[in-house]
Motif scaffolding. Structure first.
Motif, mmCIF file in Angstrom:
data_model
loop_
_atom_site.group_PDB
_atom_site.id
_atom_site.type_symbol
_atom_site.label_atom_id
_atom_site.label_comp_id
_atom_site.label_asym_id
_atom_site.label_seq_id
_atom_site.Cartn_x
_atom_site.Cartn_y
_atom_site.Cartn_z
ATOM 1 N N THR A 283 0.827 -1.214 0.000
ATOM 2 C CA THR A 283 0.000 0.000 0.000
ATOM 3 C C THR A 283 0.855 1.255 0.000
ATOM 4 O OG1 THR A 283 -1.721 -1.205 1.229
ATOM 5 C CG2 THR A 283 -1.882 1.191 1.194
ATOM 6 N N MET A 284 1.880 1.276 0.834
ATOM 7 C CA MET A 284 2.720 2.469 0.949
ATOM 8 C C MET A 284 3.593 2.662 -0.290
ATOM 9 S SD MET A 284 3.747 2.827 4.929
ATOM 10 C CE MET A 284 3.928 4.584 4.721
ATOM 11 N N PHE A 285 4.132 1.560 -0.816
ATOM 12 C CA PHE A 285 4.997 1.672 -1.995
ATOM 13 C C PHE A 285 4.178 2.138 -3.206
ATOM 14 C CE2 PHE A 285 7.680 -0.111 -5.460
ATOM 15 C CZ PHE A 285 8.857 0.556 -5.150
ATOM 16 N N ALA A 286 2.937 1.629 -3.320
ATOM 17 C CA ALA A 286 2.061 2.043 -4.421
ATOM 18 C C ALA A 286 1.717 3.521 -4.333
ATOM 19 C CB ALA A 286 0.788 1.207 -4.413
ATOM 20 N N ALA A 287 1.726 4.060 -3.103
ATOM 21 C CA ALA A 287 1.411 5.482 -2.893
ATOM 22 C C ALA A 287 2.612 6.381 -3.141
ATOM 23 C CB ALA A 287 0.896 5.686 -1.486
ATOM 24 N N GLY A 288 3.751 5.778 -3.472
ATOM 25 C CA GLY A 288 4.938 6.569 -3.765
ATOM 26 C C GLY A 288 5.816 6.875 -2.569
ATOM 27 N N VAL A 289 5.527 6.235 -1.422
ATOM 28 C CA VAL A 289 6.375 6.434 -0.245
ATOM 29 C C VAL A 289 7.685 5.655 -0.457
ATOM 30 C CG1 VAL A 289 6.572 6.136 2.260
ATOM 31 C CG2 VAL A 289 4.349 6.651 1.232
ATOM 32 N N PRO A 290 8.847 6.290 -0.269
ATOM 33 C CA PRO A 290 10.116 5.581 -0.458
ATOM 34 C C PRO A 290 10.200 4.328 0.414
ATOM 35 C CG PRO A 290 10.490 7.938 -0.197
ATOM 36 C CD PRO A 290 9.045 7.699 0.089
ATOM 37 N N LEU A 291 10.845 3.275 -0.122
ATOM 38 C CA LEU A 291 10.866 1.972 0.533
ATOM 39 C C LEU A 291 11.446 2.041 1.946
ATOM 40 C CD1 LEU A 291 9.900 -0.769 -0.368
ATOM 41 C CD2 LEU A 291 12.191 -1.286 -1.212
ATOM 42 N N VAL A 292 12.554 2.753 2.104
ATOM 43 C CA VAL A 292 13.199 2.841 3.424
ATOM 44 C C VAL A 292 12.279 3.517 4.430
ATOM 45 C CG1 VAL A 292 15.140 3.816 4.721
ATOM 46 C CG2 VAL A 292 15.531 2.843 2.446
ATOM 47 N N GLU A 293 11.635 4.594 3.997
ATOM 48 C CA GLU A 293 10.712 5.321 4.876
ATOM 49 C C GLU A 293 9.473 4.482 5.187
ATOM 50 O OE1 GLU A 293 7.926 9.306 4.560
ATOM 51 O OE2 GLU A 293 9.834 9.286 3.453
ATOM 52 N N ALA A 294 8.999 3.745 4.180
ATOM 53 C CA ALA A 294 7.797 2.921 4.352
ATOM 54 C C ALA A 294 8.002 1.827 5.387
ATOM 55 C CB ALA A 294 7.401 2.294 3.013
ATOM 56 N N LEU A 295 9.212 1.290 5.471
ATOM 57 C CA LEU A 295 9.475 0.169 6.382
ATOM 58 C C LEU A 295 9.313 0.546 7.846
ATOM 59 C CD1 LEU A 295 12.435 -1.571 4.519
ATOM 60 C CD2 LEU A 295 10.191 -2.559 5.005
ATOM 61 N N VAL A 314 16.161 -4.921 8.008
ATOM 62 C CA VAL A 314 16.011 -4.852 6.550
ATOM 63 C C VAL A 314 16.049 -3.397 6.084
ATOM 64 C CG1 VAL A 314 14.371 -5.215 4.650
ATOM 65 C CG2 VAL A 314 14.758 -7.038 6.328
ATOM 66 N N ARG A 315 15.389 -2.512 6.830
ATOM 67 C CA ARG A 315 15.401 -1.084 6.491
ATOM 68 C C ARG A 315 16.827 -0.541 6.478
ATOM 69 N NH1 ARG A 315 13.930 2.788 11.238
ATOM 70 N NH2 ARG A 315 15.924 1.849 11.791
ATOM 71 N N ASP A 316 17.617 -0.922 7.474
ATOM 72 C CA ASP A 316 19.012 -0.467 7.527
ATOM 73 C C ASP A 316 19.817 -1.018 6.352
ATOM 74 O OD1 ASP A 316 18.392 0.853 9.862
ATOM 75 O OD2 ASP A 316 19.147 -0.730 11.181
ATOM 76 N N ASP A 317 19.534 -2.271 5.964
ATOM 77 C CA ASP A 317 20.222 -2.868 4.805
ATOM 78 C C ASP A 317 19.896 -2.096 3.535
ATOM 79 O OD1 ASP A 317 21.346 -4.827 6.374
ATOM 80 O OD2 ASP A 317 19.863 -6.369 5.879
ATOM 81 N N LEU A 318 18.603 -1.731 3.382
ATOM 82 C CA LEU A 318 18.183 -0.987 2.193
ATOM 83 C C LEU A 318 18.829 0.395 2.153
ATOM 84 C CD1 LEU A 318 16.104 -3.280 1.812
ATOM 85 C CD2 LEU A 318 14.411 -1.545 1.268
ATOM 86 N N ALA A 319 18.964 1.016 3.323
ATOM 87 C CA ALA A 319 19.577 2.340 3.402
ATOM 88 C C ALA A 319 21.047 2.299 2.978
ATOM 89 C CB ALA A 319 19.459 2.890 4.816
ATOM 90 N N SER A 320 21.677 1.125 3.154
ATOM 91 C CA SER A 320 23.089 0.979 2.783
ATOM 92 C C SER A 320 23.252 0.457 1.350
ATOM 93 C CB SER A 320 23.810 0.043 3.763
ATOM 94 O OG SER A 320 23.249 -1.257 3.708
ATOM 95 N N GLY A 321 22.125 0.306 0.612
ATOM 96 C CA GLY A 321 22.211 -0.039 -0.803
ATOM 97 C C GLY A 321 21.828 -1.457 -1.171
ATOM 98 N N LEU A 322 21.474 -2.289 -0.198
ATOM 99 C CA LEU A 322 21.115 -3.677 -0.486
ATOM 100 C C LEU A 322 19.684 -3.741 -1.019
ATOM 101 C CD1 LEU A 322 22.782 -6.299 -0.025
ATOM 102 C CD2 LEU A 322 21.415 -6.681 2.023
ATOM 103 N N GLN A 323 19.390 -4.735 -1.870
ATOM 104 C CA GLN A 323 18.034 -4.915 -2.372
ATOM 105 C C GLN A 323 17.164 -5.577 -1.304
ATOM 106 O OE1 GLN A 323 18.459 -7.021 -6.216
ATOM 107 N NE2 GLN A 323 17.471 -5.223 -7.113
ATOM 108 N N LEU A 324 15.844 -5.355 -1.407
ATOM 109 C CA LEU A 324 14.902 -5.910 -0.439
ATOM 110 C C LEU A 324 14.967 -7.434 -0.416
ATOM 111 C CD1 LEU A 324 12.581 -5.537 1.598
ATOM 112 C CD2 LEU A 324 10.994 -5.442 -0.342
ATOM 113 N N GLN A 325 14.979 -8.038 -1.602
ATOM 114 C CA GLN A 325 15.015 -9.505 -1.697
ATOM 115 C C GLN A 325 16.265 -10.079 -1.030
ATOM 116 O OE1 GLN A 325 17.229 -10.687 -4.589
ATOM 117 N NE2 GLN A 325 17.171 -12.767 -3.795
ATOM 118 N N ALA A 326 17.412 -9.434 -1.239
ATOM 119 C CA ALA A 326 18.671 -9.913 -0.661
ATOM 120 C C ALA A 326 18.656 -9.789 0.857
ATOM 121 C CB ALA A 326 19.839 -9.122 -1.244
ATOM 122 N N SER A 327 18.065 -8.718 1.352
ATOM 123 C CA SER A 327 18.009 -8.518 2.796
ATOM 124 C C SER A 327 17.065 -9.509 3.472
ATOM 125 C CB SER A 327 17.570 -7.083 3.100
ATOM 126 O OG SER A 327 17.577 -6.849 4.493
#
Length: 411
Positions: A283-295, A314-327
């Protein structure tokens, strides 16, 4: 920090707006000072603020505002905005159609904030007890993008889905607990009122009672004398556990960890948490909220501290450049391979919100299956429990009569 209840007291007020026009109305707040501060924010100079007396049965307090009320408010606002009804008018129509007076007052307070020049999102943020970060963020995104009606539709769908999920989990827990409570009450009534009557009758037999009957009679004597202590210990234990759960983070962590390990209940908890995670993030990603902020909002909505910790990581991993799937792969015990693969496909195709919505649909259906499995498992256990407890008491009372019948028959 815990928010105090919104409904403290209802105050009637009179004041003048910037044009000098006399206005009056009612507002719910904790004190007169807060009412005056609220009126000044709305551009009204308060002249008279008076606390309304409660009616004979609590009067103005009315029913508390529930999640279902917020869900209905979301759907009604979405429907009217899509139909082209202006925002302020939508508030009025929605408030007028509600039977819950407190919810109507809340909506009218939000309307007053918007009329005074504030945004819809800012008005919602003043009531965090009812509107979480996710709700406020989506409304804010809708206002900024000029697509408020579309985002309200997403909010409404999200609230309805989460309410349905809560209802399923509540259904799974309510049935066995209610049966156990009723069985306990019936047992206590039998021990305090029925067994003593049988014991008086047995005393005239003039012979020794069977050991099982003596055990029940002694237990009855104990309950008659100490019932107040038994209930006191039960209530004290429930109160202690409740307070410990509220105050101790470590206790909650251990309890949430235990839930995930229990048979059947573990599957239910896991499926519910994954469904909430997927639905909220979609829901949040579809609304355009950035992934890191949405988490941040996703973590709070997951419902289990083990998932909260994992999602923040996972949010911290994404902030450092990792993909969601990898985290997510770092937590195979919390996120099954199917979730990881669907997220991977979503990231590669640029349709992450759609893939997460499909994951949410799947795990919401799995919650249904888990509820059915738990109900199927509990029914025979409950039947056996009732047979042993209630049936045991009945047998214990009739054993001396059977024994006496055998003696008479032998003669």
């Amino acid at each position: 920090m815990a928010q105090k209840k919104l409904e403290k007291s209802t105050f009637s007020w009179e004041g003048k707006n910037k044009d000098g026009r006399l206005l009056k109305g009612e507002i719910t707040a904790s004190s007169q000072d807060l009412v005056k501060a609220e009126l000044r924010k709305q551009g009204i100079v308060p002249k008279k603020v008076k606390k309304k007396a409660a009616g004979l049965f609590g009067g103005s307090k009315g029913k508390p505002i529930t999640s279902a009320d917020i869900s209905m408010f979301s759907r009604q606002m979405a429907t009217m905005m899509k139909a082209g009804v202006p925002l302020v008018q939508s508030f009025e129509i929605t408030a007028d159609g509600l039977s819950n007076k407190n919810m109507s007052e809340l909506i009218l307070n939000i309307k007053a904030e918007v009329e005074a020049g504030g945004t819809f999102a800012d008005a919602l943020k003043k009531y965090p007890l009812y509107f979480d970060d996710l709700f406020c963020n989506l409304v804010e995104a809708g206002e900024q993008s000029g697509a408020l009606e579309t985002l309200l539709e997403k909010v409404a769908t999200y609230k309805e889905k989460t309410e349905a999920l809560k209802a399923k989990i509540k259904k799974a827990m309510t049935y066995p607990i209610s049966v156990m409570v009723v069985a306990f009450i019936v047992t206590v009534i039998l021990l305090i009122y029925v067994v003593p009557a049988f014991a008086d009758m047995f005393s005239s037999f003039g012979s020794d009672l069977p050991a099982f009957t003596m055990l029940v009679v002694n237990l009855s004597d104990f309950m008659v004398e100490w019932w107040w202590a038994v209930f006191g210990i039960i209530f004290a234990t429930i109160s202690a556990v409740t307070q410990t759960h509220k105050r101790s983070r470590k206790f909650r962590d251990n309890l949430d960890r235990l839930y995930l390990k229990l048979p059947v209940i573990g599957d239910l908890t896991k499926n519910a948490s994954i469904a909430k995670f997927s639905r909220t993030l979609s829901t949040m990603f579809a609304a355009g909220v950035p992934l890191v902020e949405a988490l941040d909002s996703v973590a709070g909505a997951s419902g289990n501290n083990e998932y909260v910790k994992a999602i923040f990581s996972v949010r911290d991993d994404l902030a450092s450049g990792l993909q969601l799937q990898a985290s997510l792969q770092s937590y195979p015990e919390l996120f099954p391979n199917m979730v990881i693969q669907m997220v991977s496909i979503g990231e590669e195709s640029g349709a992450l919100d759609e893939m997460l919505a499909k994951v949410a649909d799947y795990y919401e259906a799995e919650v249904d299956n888990s509820v059915d499995a738990l109900t199927s498992l509990m029914e025979p256990i409950i039947m056996v429990f009732l047979a042993i407890v209630i049936g045991g008491l009945v047998i214990a009372m009739y054993l001396p009569i059977f024994k006496m019948g055998e003696v008479v028959g032998g003669h």
